[in-house]
Design a protein around this motif. Sequence first.
Motif, PDB file in Angstrom:
ATOM      1  N   LEU A 392       0.830  -1.115   0.133  1.00 12.97           N
ATOM      2  CA  LEU A 392      -0.107  -0.041   0.133  1.00 12.97           C
ATOM      3  C   LEU A 392       0.773   1.298  -0.176  1.00 12.97           C
ATOM      4  O   LEU A 392       0.671   2.147  -0.859  1.00 12.97           O
ATOM      5  N   GLU A 393       2.069   1.348   0.724  1.00 15.20           N
ATOM      6  CA  GLU A 393       2.705   2.418   0.941  1.00 15.20           C
ATOM      7  C   GLU A 393       3.456   2.705  -0.352  1.00 15.20           C
ATOM      8  O   GLU A 393       3.744   3.797  -0.930  1.00 15.20           O
ATOM      9  N   ASP A 394       3.783   1.632  -0.987  1.00 15.04           N
ATOM     10  CA  ASP A 394       4.510   1.854  -2.308  1.00 15.04           C
ATOM     11  C   ASP A 394       3.908   2.339  -3.353  1.00 15.04           C
ATOM     12  O   ASP A 394       4.086   2.887  -4.411  1.00 15.04           O
ATOM     13  N   ALA A 395       2.221   2.073  -3.276  1.00 15.04           N
ATOM     14  CA  ALA A 395       1.207   2.546  -4.167  1.00 15.04           C
ATOM     15  C   ALA A 395       0.870   3.949  -3.884  1.00 15.04           C
ATOM     16  O   ALA A 395      -0.053   4.497  -4.705  1.00 15.04           O
ATOM     17  N   GLY A 396       1.400   4.529  -2.829  1.00 10.88           N
ATOM     18  CA  GLY A 396       0.864   5.823  -2.270  1.00 10.88           C
ATOM     19  C   GLY A 396      -0.021   5.991  -1.524  1.00 10.88           C
ATOM     20  O   GLY A 396      -0.464   7.275  -1.341  1.00 10.88           O
ATOM     21  N   TYR A 397      -0.480   4.998  -0.861  1.00 14.93           N
ATOM     22  CA  TYR A 397      -1.411   5.006   0.131  1.00 14.93           C
ATOM     23  C   TYR A 397      -0.846   5.625   1.349  1.00 14.93           C
ATOM     24  O   TYR A 397       0.343   5.577   1.656  1.00 14.93           O
ATOM     25  N   THR A 398      -1.793   6.650   2.299  1.00 15.09           N
ATOM     26  CA  THR A 398      -1.338   6.941   3.338  1.00 15.09           C
ATOM     27  C   THR A 398      -2.273   6.452   4.410  1.00 15.09           C
ATOM     28  O   THR A 398      -3.302   5.835   4.178  1.00 15.09           O
ATOM     29  N   GLY A 399      -1.830   6.884   5.763  1.00 15.01           N
ATOM     30  CA  GLY A 399      -2.866   6.559   6.938  1.00 15.01           C
ATOM     31  C   GLY A 399      -2.703   4.975   6.987  1.00 15.01           C
ATOM     32  O   GLY A 399      -3.601   4.250   7.673  1.00 15.01           O
ATOM     33  N   VAL A 400      -1.697   4.352   6.682  1.00 10.64           N
ATOM     34  CA  VAL A 400      -1.744   2.962   6.745  1.00 10.64           C
ATOM     35  C   VAL A 400      -1.568   2.427   8.307  1.00 10.64           C
ATOM     36  O   VAL A 400      -0.681   2.612   9.052  1.00 10.64           O
ATOM     37  N   GLY A 401      -2.453   1.490   8.559  1.00 12.55           N
ATOM     38  CA  GLY A 401      -2.471   1.268   9.828  1.00 12.55           C
ATOM     39  C   GLY A 401      -3.397   1.921  10.606  1.00 12.55           C
ATOM     40  O   GLY A 401      -3.787   1.632  12.043  1.00 12.55           O
ATOM     41  N   SER A 402      -3.710   2.975  10.293  1.00  8.67           N
ATOM     42  CA  SER A 402      -4.768   3.876  10.932  1.00  8.67           C
ATOM     43  C   SER A 402      -6.159   3.883  10.131  1.00  8.67           C
ATOM     44  O   SER A 402      -7.229   3.112  10.354  1.00  8.67           O
ATOM     45  N   ALA A 436      -8.047  -9.505   9.986  1.00  8.36           N
ATOM     46  CA  ALA A 436      -6.770  -9.453   9.335  1.00  8.36           C
ATOM     47  C   ALA A 436      -6.553  -8.172   8.468  1.00  8.36           C
ATOM     48  O   ALA A 436      -5.458  -7.791   8.419  1.00  8.36           O
ATOM     49  N   LEU A 437      -7.523  -7.487   8.145  1.00  4.01           N
ATOM     50  CA  LEU A 437      -7.530  -6.230   7.465  1.00  4.01           C
ATOM     51  C   LEU A 437      -7.447  -4.884   8.430  1.00  4.01           C
ATOM     52  O   LEU A 437      -6.838  -3.920   8.113  1.00  4.01           O
ATOM     53  N   ALA A 438      -7.685  -5.136   9.637  1.00  8.04           N
ATOM     54  CA  ALA A 438      -7.745  -3.965  10.639  1.00  8.04           C
ATOM     55  C   ALA A 438      -6.318  -3.301  10.796  1.00  8.04           C
ATOM     56  O   ALA A 438      -6.257  -2.154  10.608  1.00  8.04           O
ATOM     57  N   PRO A 439      -5.281  -4.260  10.741  1.00  5.31           N
ATOM     58  CA  PRO A 439      -3.979  -3.549  10.792  1.00  5.31           C
ATOM     59  C   PRO A 439      -3.615  -2.716   9.469  1.00  5.31           C
ATOM     60  O   PRO A 439      -2.505  -1.903   9.815  1.00  5.31           O
ATOM     61  N   LEU A 440      -4.232  -2.814   8.607  1.00  3.12           N
ATOM     62  CA  LEU A 440      -3.790  -1.987   7.515  1.00  3.12           C
ATOM     63  C   LEU A 440      -4.513  -0.855   7.428  1.00  3.12           C
ATOM     64  O   LEU A 440      -4.382   0.230   6.582  1.00  3.12           O
ATOM     65  N   GLY A 441      -5.450  -0.587   8.413  1.00  2.00           N
ATOM     66  CA  GLY A 441      -6.402   0.534   8.247  1.00  2.00           C
ATOM     67  C   GLY A 441      -7.912   0.516   7.693  1.00  2.00           C
ATOM     68  O   GLY A 441      -8.142   1.504   7.096  1.00  2.00           O
ATOM     69  N   VAL A 442      -7.810  -0.717   7.083  1.00  2.00           N
ATOM     70  CA  VAL A 442      -9.054  -1.134   6.320  1.00  2.00           C
ATOM     71  C   VAL A 442     -10.242  -1.427   7.076  1.00  2.00           C
ATOM     72  O   VAL A 442     -10.033  -2.575   7.902  1.00  2.00           O
ATOM     73  N   GLU A 443     -11.234  -0.767   7.301  1.00  2.00           N
ATOM     74  CA  GLU A 443     -12.495  -1.222   7.805  1.00  2.00           C
ATOM     75  C   GLU A 443     -13.426  -1.957   6.960  1.00  2.00           C
ATOM     76  O   GLU A 443     -13.668  -2.081   6.009  1.00  2.00           O
ATOM     77  N   VAL A 444     -13.846  -2.934   7.630  1.00  2.00           N
ATOM     78  CA  VAL A 444     -14.844  -4.056   7.040  1.00  2.00           C
ATOM     79  C   VAL A 444     -16.216  -4.125   8.001  1.00  2.00           C
ATOM     80  O   VAL A 444     -16.266  -4.395   8.966  1.00  2.00           O
ATOM     81  N   GLN A 445     -17.244  -3.930   7.200  1.00  2.00           N
ATOM     82  CA  GLN A 445     -18.667  -4.296   7.820  1.00  2.00           C
ATOM     83  C   GLN A 445     -19.064  -5.423   7.239  1.00  2.00           C
ATOM     84  O   GLN A 445     -19.355  -5.677   6.203  1.00  2.00           O
ATOM     85  N   VAL A 446     -19.368  -6.419   8.351  1.00  2.00           N
ATOM     86  CA  VAL A 446     -19.915  -7.463   8.030  1.00  2.00           C
ATOM     87  C   VAL A 446     -21.486  -7.493   8.074  1.00  2.00           C
ATOM     88  O   VAL A 446     -21.974  -7.078   9.042  1.00  2.00           O
ATOM     89  N   ALA A 447     -21.996  -7.576   6.657  1.00  2.00           N
ATOM     90  CA  ALA A 447     -23.458  -7.388   6.492  1.00  2.00           C
ATOM     91  C   ALA A 447     -24.030  -8.534   6.212  1.00  2.00           C
ATOM     92  O   ALA A 447     -23.948  -9.402   5.045  1.00  2.00           O
ATOM     93  N   THR A 448     -25.112  -8.861   7.036  1.00  2.00           N
ATOM     94  CA  THR A 448     -26.016 -10.107   6.887  1.00  2.00           C
ATOM     95  C   THR A 448     -26.982  -9.725   5.777  1.00  2.00           C
ATOM     96  O   THR A 448     -28.023  -8.831   5.774  1.00  2.00           O
TER      97      THR A 448
END
Length: 577
Positions: A392-402, A436-448
């Motif tokens: 992600l950092e190499d691709a120019g993403y910021t806020g990685v981990g937050s 698994a994605l939380a440490p990347l700063g990616v939020e996931v909503q599990v929707a039923t």
Amino acid sequence: MAFRRTYTLALTTSALALLLAACAGGGGGTTTTGDGRVTGDVNTANTATVGTGGTVTYTITYPISNWNVLNTGGATYSVIDISSVLLPGVFMIRPDGSVVRNETLVTSAEKVSDSPQTIKYTIDPKAVWSDGQPISADDFVYTWRALDPRQCQKCQAGNTAGYDRITSVTGSDQGRTVTVVFDRPYVDWRALFSPFLPAHVAKTYGPIDTAAGLEKSFNEGFATSVPKFSAGPFRIQEFTADGSVVMVRNEKWFGKPPNLDKLVFRLITDVSQQPTSLANEEVDVIYPNPQVDIVQQVDELPAVRYQVSPSASVHQIWLNLNAPALKDVALRKAIFQAVSVQDLIDKTIGQFDDTAQPLRSHMFLSGAPGYTDTVSEFEYGIGDAGKARKTLEDAGYTGVGSKLVAPDGKAVPTLRFAVQAGDKLRASEAQLVKAALAPLGVEVQVATVSNTVEAVQEGNWAMTVGTVSQSPFTATSNIPYYLSCEEGVTFCRFNLNNYGNPQVDTLLDEALSATSTQTATKKLQEADKIVSSDYAVLPLYQNRSFLAYDAKLGNIRENSLGFPTYNTEQWGLLGES
């Protein structure tokens, strides 16, 4: 009479260790372990001498709203089970995955020319529909025209592969000989006309000599009408108010007479209640996916036998390529790097099957000819948050981990993970992905959602866990999942996430056009590698099949590629007369 599985549900988590039988049968006869599990040669498992008469009740899980198994809306477990009894097919798939000619229906089916590719079928003179109408070339012609998008663009065909290459289907010898000519070679020609529909019934829904007539008969007539026709050992007597189906012997059946008097398909939508119904002798057969608690319940029943084996379906995580955030391959790659497939297996299916392994191909089942690891070099499912962050950092993403921010400065939105209501396994898998994605700063909503397929078509999702089927016809099997949708279309066939790559399209076409299975396999392996490089689908593992039945029942056996109902004429009750 068999048709490949199209949808599956899921497994759940708990603790039960089962050593599962191999997918292909070995030598030896049937063996029953102390816990009731049947092992041995998969083609002959549970073979027994049975009497004549009696009724067997088989459980179906999905309410029937579309009866046309060749229609995208009709290719559900319940309809496939039932259609396997009613509809004829030129070739059958045995439990070990081998493809054999349906000797009851056709006396020959062979390729007679390569230039142009020409197939000739000879229908047994005794073969008739349940109303006495002969099975003929007309049935082949109708099925071809309905499944060929050149002739019926609006027919909602589940799979058109092969039919769109046919230039003519002609009958001779009073329709008993069928000659099929192709404009391009089709390597999986044995997959065609298995099953096919009755032309004379189609005509009762209106004229079928036009595209509009074909559309009406295929999308409406066969879809909405309870089949009054059969070319199998049983016919439908009643579709009951509770959604169940009662079958009786087909008096016009041209094969060996069935042993049973009646075959009932009872609708029980709550899978958790199926073992109880089996224990109470309300049903004789259940065919749920092997959720651990269900296997455990069945294992404790003294008068029940069961089979557990690797199935023909593959468990996968799909990323929605229509979702703006997931159009960036770097984010998709990071997601696949962060998720640990082995950890996911260990915490779910691995708790009752210690033989389960990560699947490392998109297009081949483990152990099948052509299976090779096409995902490891792309770091699929390695569970390495550090590598994912670097991607992600190499691709120019910021806020990685937050809170992850894309290179264009926009925050990456919460990714909606759609999960079928009541599906414990997929809910568990979604939670593991979320963690698994939380440490990347990616939020996931599990929707039923009440219906995953409908939810996917509506488009409001980013990820989901799904299942796709494979068959011995590998080139044909992969077309619905990986062939690009038409321009401007965001959902087509079973390409749920709108994957598309022109190189893959070309290779899939070349595989279908191959004159040998070896050449087709090489093309598919090339396509498989390209699909891996696109980070759109994360293969998890090969599903398991679970068939449980009353110990008084003989000659029923698991057939994950063709469904247990492939041989209902052989089913019977021990000791009945």
